[in-house]
Design a protein around this motif. Structure first.
Motif, PDB file in Angstrom:
ATOM      1  N   MET A  53    -104.171  80.018  41.922  1.00 52.27           N
ATOM      2  CA  MET A  53    -104.951  78.894  42.329  1.00 52.27           C
ATOM      3  C   MET A  53    -105.255  77.947  41.177  1.00 52.27           C
ATOM      4  O   MET A  53    -105.581  76.811  41.419  1.00 52.27           O
ATOM      5  N   GLY A  54    -105.130  78.412  39.967  1.00 54.98           N
ATOM      6  CA  GLY A  54    -105.421  77.589  38.816  1.00 54.98           C
ATOM      7  C   GLY A  54    -104.392  76.499  38.594  1.00 54.98           C
ATOM      8  O   GLY A  54    -104.643  75.535  37.887  1.00 54.98           O
ATOM      9  N   ASN A  55    -103.207  76.642  39.177  1.00 58.77           N
ATOM     10  CA  ASN A  55    -102.154  75.661  38.953  1.00 58.77           C
ATOM     11  C   ASN A  55    -102.163  74.549  39.985  1.00 58.77           C
ATOM     12  O   ASN A  55    -101.229  73.765  40.063  1.00 58.77           O
ATOM     13  N   ILE A  56    -103.184  74.457  40.786  1.00 55.27           N
ATOM     14  CA  ILE A  56    -103.229  73.441  41.836  1.00 55.27           C
ATOM     15  C   ILE A  56    -103.217  72.031  41.264  1.00 55.27           C
ATOM     16  O   ILE A  56    -102.572  71.154  41.808  1.00 55.27           O
ATOM     17  N   CYS A  57    -103.943  71.805  40.159  1.00 50.96           N
ATOM     18  CA  CYS A  57    -104.032  70.459  39.582  1.00 50.96           C
ATOM     19  C   CYS A  57    -103.041  70.253  38.453  1.00 50.96           C
ATOM     20  O   CYS A  57    -102.954  69.163  37.907  1.00 50.96           O
ATOM     21  N   SER A  58    -102.306  71.243  38.099  1.00 48.04           N
ATOM     22  CA  SER A  58    -101.400  71.130  36.971  1.00 48.04           C
ATOM     23  C   SER A  58    -100.021  70.699  37.457  1.00 48.04           C
ATOM     24  O   SER A  58     -99.586  71.045  38.549  1.00 48.04           O
ATOM     25  N   ARG A  59     -99.331  69.951  36.615  1.00 50.06           N
ATOM     26  CA  ARG A  59     -97.969  69.531  36.927  1.00 50.06           C
ATOM     27  C   ARG A  59     -97.079  69.989  35.801  1.00 50.06           C
ATOM     28  O   ARG A  59     -97.506  70.134  34.652  1.00 50.06           O
ATOM     29  N   SER A  60     -95.866  70.106  36.079  1.00 44.35           N
ATOM     30  CA  SER A  60     -94.939  70.580  35.067  1.00 44.35           C
ATOM     31  C   SER A  60     -94.624  69.507  34.044  1.00 44.35           C
ATOM     32  O   SER A  60     -94.163  69.798  32.951  1.00 44.35           O
ATOM     33  N   LYS A  61     -94.862  68.244  34.374  1.00 43.15           N
ATOM     34  CA  LYS A  61     -94.559  67.174  33.426  1.00 43.15           C
ATOM     35  C   LYS A  61     -95.699  66.905  32.434  1.00 43.15           C
ATOM     36  O   LYS A  61     -95.588  66.034  31.592  1.00 43.15           O
ATOM     37  N   ASN A  62     -96.827  67.627  32.550  1.00 44.07           N
ATOM     38  CA  ASN A  62     -97.911  67.482  31.571  1.00 44.07           C
ATOM     39  C   ASN A  62     -97.440  67.970  30.208  1.00 44.07           C
ATOM     40  O   ASN A  62     -96.651  68.908  30.113  1.00 44.07           O
ATOM     41  N   GLU A  63     -97.955  67.344  29.161  1.00 42.05           N
ATOM     42  CA  GLU A  63     -97.607  67.769  27.802  1.00 42.05           C
ATOM     43  C   GLU A  63     -98.309  69.075  27.495  1.00 42.05           C
ATOM     44  O   GLU A  63     -99.399  69.345  27.995  1.00 42.05           O
ATOM     45  N   PRO A  64     -97.706  69.893  26.671  1.00 40.57           N
ATOM     46  CA  PRO A  64     -98.356  71.163  26.332  1.00 40.57           C
ATOM     47  C   PRO A  64     -99.627  70.912  25.527  1.00 40.57           C
ATOM     48  O   PRO A  64     -99.802  69.871  24.918  1.00 40.57           O
ATOM     49  N   GLU A  65    -100.496  71.876  25.535  1.00 40.03           N
ATOM     50  CA  GLU A  65    -101.753  71.744  24.807  1.00 40.03           C
ATOM     51  C   GLU A  65    -101.493  71.656  23.313  1.00 40.03           C
ATOM     52  O   GLU A  65    -100.434  72.058  22.828  1.00 40.03           O
ATOM     53  N   SER A  66    -102.464  71.168  22.585  1.00 43.99           N
ATOM     54  CA  SER A  66    -102.283  70.860  21.174  1.00 43.99           C
ATOM     55  C   SER A  66    -101.919  72.071  20.316  1.00 43.99           C
ATOM     56  O   SER A  66    -101.076  71.987  19.435  1.00 43.99           O
ATOM     57  N   PHE A  67    -102.523  73.195  20.567  1.00 46.01           N
ATOM     58  CA  PHE A  67    -102.345  74.328  19.661  1.00 46.01           C
ATOM     59  C   PHE A  67    -101.426  75.402  20.229  1.00 46.01           C
ATOM     60  O   PHE A  67    -101.388  76.521  19.738  1.00 46.01           O
ATOM     61  N   THR A  68    -100.686  75.078  21.263  1.00 50.89           N
ATOM     62  CA  THR A  68     -99.771  76.076  21.823  1.00 50.89           C
ATOM     63  C   THR A  68     -98.436  76.068  21.098  1.00 50.89           C
ATOM     64  O   THR A  68     -97.722  77.061  21.118  1.00 50.89           O
ATOM     65  N   THR A  69     -98.062  74.966  20.466  1.00 50.29           N
ATOM     66  CA  THR A  69     -96.800  74.889  19.729  1.00 50.29           C
ATOM     67  C   THR A  69     -97.029  75.304  18.289  1.00 50.29           C
ATOM     68  O   THR A  69     -98.135  75.189  17.772  1.00 50.29           O
ATOM     69  N   PRO A  70     -95.998  75.792  17.619  1.00 53.99           N
ATOM     70  CA  PRO A  70     -96.177  76.188  16.214  1.00 53.99           C
ATOM     71  C   PRO A  70     -96.431  74.959  15.349  1.00 53.99           C
ATOM     72  O   PRO A  70     -95.957  73.863  15.642  1.00 53.99           O
ATOM     73  N   GLY A  71     -97.174  75.128  14.289  1.00 56.75           N
ATOM     74  CA  GLY A  71     -97.519  74.016  13.405  1.00 56.75           C
ATOM     75  C   GLY A  71     -96.396  73.691  12.446  1.00 56.75           C
ATOM     76  O   GLY A  71     -95.300  74.252  12.504  1.00 56.75           O
TER      77      GLY A  71
END
Length: 125
Positions: A1-19
């Motif tokens: 149910m948490g993915n109801i407002c999420s879309r696949s084209k949203n950019e990933p969160e700031s700290f999820t990618t390696p620095g």
């Protein structure tokens, strides 16, 4: 149910990618212009620097005005003719002896005590 407002084209969160390593900032795009820049101002000569006498040539005027004001204040103080009300009170206090000072303090304390007694009598205590 948490993915109801999420879309696949949203950019990933700031700290999820390696620095990245410090100093390895990506270079600007070659086709992107730097944009217009305002010209740097020439060294300003207006105003006066902090702590100084003022702008060149104006320091003499302020120094003269300040010294003239000090001389005028000195003349007013000398021509006052005496010490004034506070000066005479101070001179009278300095001329008192130790016994006179103690007598005056005792008189003040007695007057305050008498006033307190009168107030308590009015309150019927």
């Amino acid at each position: 149910m948490g993915n109801i407002c999420s879309r696949s084209k949203n950019e990933p969160e700031s700290f999820t990618t390696p620095g990245r390593v410090l100093g390895s900032n990506p270079s600007p795009a070659p086709n992107k212009p730097a944009g217009p820049r305002a010209p740097l101002p020439a060294k300003a000569t207006t105003g006066r620097p902090l702590g100084g006498g003022g702008a060149p040539g104006a320091g003499d005027d302020t120094a003269d005005a300040r010294s003239n004001a000090a001389i005028a204040a000195q003349k007013r103080a000398e021509s006052a003719g005496g010490k004034g009300k506070l000066g005479s009170k101070l001179a009278a206090q300095k001329a008192q002896t130790h016994t006179q000072t103690l007598t005056e303090a005792s008189r003040d304390e007695r007057a305050a005590r008498d006033a307190d007694n009168a107030a308590s009598a009015r309150r019927w205590e």
